[in-house]
Design an enzyme around this catalytic site. Structure first.
Site, PDB file in Angstrom:
ATOM      1  N   GLN A 148      -2.890   2.866   5.475  1.00  0.00           N
ATOM      2  CA  GLN A 148      -3.728   1.990   4.667  1.00  0.00           C
ATOM      3  C   GLN A 148      -3.577   0.547   5.123  1.00  0.00           C
ATOM      4  O   GLN A 148      -2.562   0.163   5.701  1.00  0.00           O
ATOM      5  CB  GLN A 148      -3.361   2.124   3.184  1.00  0.00           C
ATOM      6  CG  GLN A 148      -3.729   3.478   2.595  1.00  0.00           C
ATOM      7  CD  GLN A 148      -3.295   3.594   1.149  1.00  0.00           C
ATOM      8  OE1 GLN A 148      -2.114   3.588   0.835  1.00  0.00           O
ATOM      9  NE2 GLN A 148      -4.257   3.688   0.259  1.00  0.00           N
TER      10      GLN A 148
ATOM     11  N   VAL B 153       0.864  -1.175   0.000  1.00  0.00           N
ATOM     12  CA  VAL B 153       0.000   0.000   0.000  1.00  0.00           C
ATOM     13  C   VAL B 153       0.898   1.221   0.000  1.00  0.00           C
ATOM     14  O   VAL B 153       2.086   1.140   0.322  1.00  0.00           O
ATOM     15  CB  VAL B 153      -0.955   0.029   1.214  1.00  0.00           C
ATOM     16  CG1 VAL B 153      -2.011  -1.058   1.097  1.00  0.00           C
ATOM     17  CG2 VAL B 153      -0.184  -0.107   2.517  1.00  0.00           C
ATOM     18  N   SER B 154       0.324   2.378  -0.354  1.00  0.00           N
ATOM     19  CA  SER B 154       1.149   3.565  -0.565  1.00  0.00           C
ATOM     20  C   SER B 154       1.485   4.326   0.704  1.00  0.00           C
ATOM     21  O   SER B 154       2.400   5.139   0.716  1.00  0.00           O
ATOM     22  CB  SER B 154       0.449   4.512  -1.550  1.00  0.00           C
ATOM     23  OG  SER B 154       0.242   3.867  -2.786  1.00  0.00           O
ATOM     24  N   SER B 155       0.741   4.101   1.793  1.00  0.00           N
ATOM     25  CA  SER B 155       1.006   4.854   3.016  1.00  0.00           C
ATOM     26  C   SER B 155       0.744   3.984   4.234  1.00  0.00           C
ATOM     27  O   SER B 155       0.054   2.966   4.161  1.00  0.00           O
ATOM     28  CB  SER B 155       0.135   6.115   3.077  1.00  0.00           C
ATOM     29  OG  SER B 155      -1.233   5.775   3.049  1.00  0.00           O
TER      30      SER B 155
END
Length: 207
Positions: free
Chosen positions: A19, A14-16
């Site tokens: 999340q 996931v990007s962050s």
């Protein structure tokens, strides 16, 4: 020396940090080992879990990924990563796209599908960013950035998560939704409750 026992592993990203990886793991199903990381897919430099996954796999292993955009954010990276894994004799399975790629599946049609699906995913992300940028320009022209919402609705939080997942900077997402970054971060972390009926998140400050 005992023969290598083939394994099925998962790579999830996931990007962050705010999340959740659960949805990807659920779609991938049971595996022998999971390699996970919370980092943007724009560059491979900081993707230590991906590097570890590629080092780990052996001939006959299977790497399951929820979707192509979880493995790479550009067609070039996608092809390079799949090639690296295939050269080790392992196979990559993309669950969402229902596609499998490996050393024994490098036929012309398979490569064509990889290029087409990868290019489509990259194009789709570009369109999302373009629509986002256009929305920001329109909102600025209409003077909708003067106010700051105290809270975000459940729908706005969902929209924010989707935008962040596609690579839109959180600063841009916050501006689009009319909140400051701290409010957005708390909402993404789940520490903000939706506004009540008396709190209008779209209200802007008087000019």
């Amino acid at each position: 020396m005992s023969p290598h026992k083939t394994q099925t592993v998962a790579y999830v990203r996931v990007s962050s940090t705010d999340q959740n990886l659960h949805r990807q793991l659920e779609s991938i199903g049971p595996v022998d080992r999971v390699f996970e990381e919370k980092v943007s897919g724009g560059s491979r430099t900081d993707r230590t879990a991906l590097a570890e996954c590629i080092r780990y796999v052996r001939d006959g292993d299977v790497v399951r990924v929820a979707s192509m955009d979880r493995l790479a954010r550009s067609l070039r990276d996608l092809r390079d990563i799949v090639d690296e894994i295939a050269r080790k004799g392992a196979t990559v399975v993309f669950v969402k796209e229902q596609q499998t790629y490996g050393r024994d599946a490098e036929d012309a049609m398979g490569q064509l599908m990889l290029n087409l699906l990868g290019a489509f995913a990259e194009f789709e992300r570009s369109l999302i960013r373009e629509r986002q940028a256009e929305g920001i320009r329109i909102a600025k022209a209409a003077g909708k950035y003067l106010g700051r919402a105290k809270k975000l609705t459940t729908e706005q939080v969902t929209e924010a998560r989707e935008l962040v997942a596609t690579g839109v900077p959180k600063t841009v997402v916050a501006r689009t939704l009319g909140v400051d970054r701290a409010t957005l971060y708390r909402a993404l972390a789940g520490t903000l409750s939706p506004p009540t009926a008396r709190e209008d998140p779209g209200t802007t400050a008087p000019r």
